[in-house]
Design a protein around this motif. Structure first.
Motif, PDB file in Angstrom:
ATOM      1  N   TYR A 115     -12.368  13.200   9.216  1.00  0.00           N
ATOM      2  CA  TYR A 115     -11.408  12.901  10.290  1.00  0.00           C
ATOM      3  C   TYR A 115     -10.597  14.143  10.645  1.00  0.00           C
ATOM      4  O   TYR A 115     -10.379  14.451  11.827  1.00  0.00           O
ATOM      5  N   ALA A 116     -10.155  14.873   9.636  1.00  0.00           N
ATOM      6  CA  ALA A 116      -9.390  16.102   9.865  1.00  0.00           C
ATOM      7  C   ALA A 116     -10.220  17.109  10.651  1.00  0.00           C
ATOM      8  O   ALA A 116      -9.717  17.757  11.581  1.00  0.00           O
ATOM      9  N   LYS A 117     -11.488  17.229  10.304  1.00  0.00           N
ATOM     10  CA  LYS A 117     -12.373  18.157  11.004  1.00  0.00           C
ATOM     11  C   LYS A 117     -12.548  17.752  12.451  1.00  0.00           C
ATOM     12  O   LYS A 117     -12.492  18.585  13.366  1.00  0.00           O
ATOM     13  N   ARG A 118     -12.743  16.453  12.686  1.00  0.00           N
ATOM     14  CA  ARG A 118     -12.915  15.970  14.061  1.00  0.00           C
ATOM     15  C   ARG A 118     -11.665  16.194  14.902  1.00  0.00           C
ATOM     16  O   ARG A 118     -11.747  16.480  16.098  1.00  0.00           O
ATOM     17  N   LYS A 119     -10.492  16.039  14.299  1.00  0.00           N
ATOM     18  CA  LYS A 119      -9.234  16.186  15.024  1.00  0.00           C
ATOM     19  C   LYS A 119      -8.751  17.634  15.115  1.00  0.00           C
ATOM     20  O   LYS A 119      -7.813  17.923  15.864  1.00  0.00           O
ATOM     21  N   GLY A 120      -9.368  18.523  14.328  1.00  0.00           N
ATOM     22  CA  GLY A 120      -8.901  19.901  14.301  1.00  0.00           C
ATOM     23  C   GLY A 120      -7.567  20.048  13.604  1.00  0.00           C
ATOM     24  O   GLY A 120      -6.745  20.899  13.959  1.00  0.00           O
ATOM     25  N   MET A 121      -7.342  19.226  12.588  1.00  0.00           N
ATOM     26  CA  MET A 121      -6.110  19.258  11.807  1.00  0.00           C
ATOM     27  C   MET A 121      -6.452  19.593  10.362  1.00  0.00           C
ATOM     28  O   MET A 121      -7.592  19.458   9.930  1.00  0.00           O
ATOM     29  N   SER A 122      -5.462  20.025   9.607  1.00  0.00           N
ATOM     30  CA  SER A 122      -5.683  20.266   8.186  1.00  0.00           C
ATOM     31  C   SER A 122      -5.757  18.933   7.458  1.00  0.00           C
ATOM     32  O   SER A 122      -5.183  17.927   7.907  1.00  0.00           O
TER      33      SER A 122
END
Length: 344
Positions: free
Chosen positions: A311-318
């Motif tokens: 999910y973090a990767k998809r959102k571009g968040m850490s």
């Protein structure tokens, strides 16, 4: 493989959970197309407060005052009926005044967009050609192990993948414009009772507006044109389609509201987001619309490390930032090191 959850309840790995999502058949399915695409705004003349009033769920009004019982039966309850009747009458008298003097102003923005599912993401297209991506919403999926052949739900399951031509709706309504000023007036007069009453009524009107607008959306989307529903039917959600709100069990990540605001331009109707992604004014409701006949509300529940990382990767968040926002849904302690897989 299985992960062990904090509550000692096993969790399915994300790949397997996705493979066991809702087995939706899209080939040959009739996917409704809305009357228009894009966004529209509604002011107080288009949808006045007196129209919204008809959709109020008064049971929840009493609940806000910690009075348990369903309306209208609560009015004749042997123990609290008299107090409930007095509260109901005073609430309606104040609501009549709010309507007559236009003390609060309801507004809404909503619309439909060409959209498709990609994995657990919802892609909103820039136009009907579906060649350019406008933005995307990121959905989560259930991982806690279930018995039998129950699907592992994600809201993404309710939207068709390309090349099927599906649509997503979105909305924001408010009944909070003018509330702060009215509350301040009562508080200045040391009338806390009416100050609280104003907030309670505004909250109920915002929820009622969401119900009214959803009925309109179902008609404009085509599949709800023949609806003939009672107030009880609406309260029991006896209609096709859902309107999940970000921050609630099916999509618990409040940060997705930033994308919703980008799509809707909700600032234009006077509703903004705080740093914690709360809506201001508070008497506001927002979310997305699904038309799929099998769409339903559910709780995503506990999430394991693999989904959080994905999910973090998809959102571009850490991962750390996602863990902060989804803390109540984590099936593990972020401070604890992930266990190394056992040697085969």
């Amino acid at each position: 493989r299985l992960f062990e959850m904090k509550q000692s309840r096993p969790s399915l790995d994300l790949v397997t959970a996705r493979e066991n999502g809702l087995p939706t058949r899209w080939e040959g399915a009739e996917i409704p197309a809305p009357e228009f695409t894009g966004r529209r705004t509604l002011d107080a003349e288009a949808v006045p407060l007196e129209a919204i009033r008809e959709y109020i769920d008064w049971t929840m009004f009493f609940s806000a005052w910690e009075m348990k019982g369903r309306y209208p039966k609560i009015l004749s309850h042997p123990d609290i009926g008299e107090a409930a009747k007095e509260l109901f009458d005073e609430g309606n008298a104040l609501l009549e005044q709010m309507i007559a003097e236009k003390l609060i102003e309801p507004r809404a923005v909503y619309g439909f967009w060409a959209a498709n599912r990609e994995g657990d993401d919802l892609i909103v297209w820039d136009d009907a050609a579906r060649a350019k991506e406008k933005l995307r919403f990121h959905m989560l999926r259930q991982q806690a192990v279930k018995g039998g052949d129950q699907p592992y739900w994600s809201l993404a399951d309710f939207l068709a993948p390309a090349p099927h031509e599906d649509y997503l709706g979105a909305f924001c309504v408010t009944a909070g414009l003018g509330v702060a000023e009215l509350v301040a007036k009562y508080e200045q007069d040391h009338d806390d009772y009416h100050a609280i009453m104003v907030k309670a009524l505004a909250d109920r009107c915002a929820e009622a507006y969401a119900e009214l607008l959803h009925a309109r959306v179902r008609r404009e989307w085509g599949y709800g044109k023949d609806e003939d529903l009672t107030s009880e039917d609406l309260i029991r959600e006896r209609y096709r389609g859902i309107r999940p709100a970000f921050g609630y069990p099916a999509c618990p990540d409040h940060t997705e509201k930033a994308t919703l605001w980008e799509l809707l331009g909700a600032d234009e109707i006077g509703v903004t987001l705080t740093e914690s992604f709360a809506m201001a004014p508070a008497a506001s409701v927002s979310g997305i619309y699904f038309s799929h006949p099998e769409s339903r509300y559910f709780a995503v529940g506990k999430l394991d490390r693999d989904q959080v990382a994905d999910y973090a990767k998809r959102k571009g968040m850490s991962i750390e930032e996602v863990e902060r926002w989804l803390a109540p849904n984590l099936a593990y302690d972020p401070a604890a090191k992930e266990k190394a897989p056992a040697a085969e």
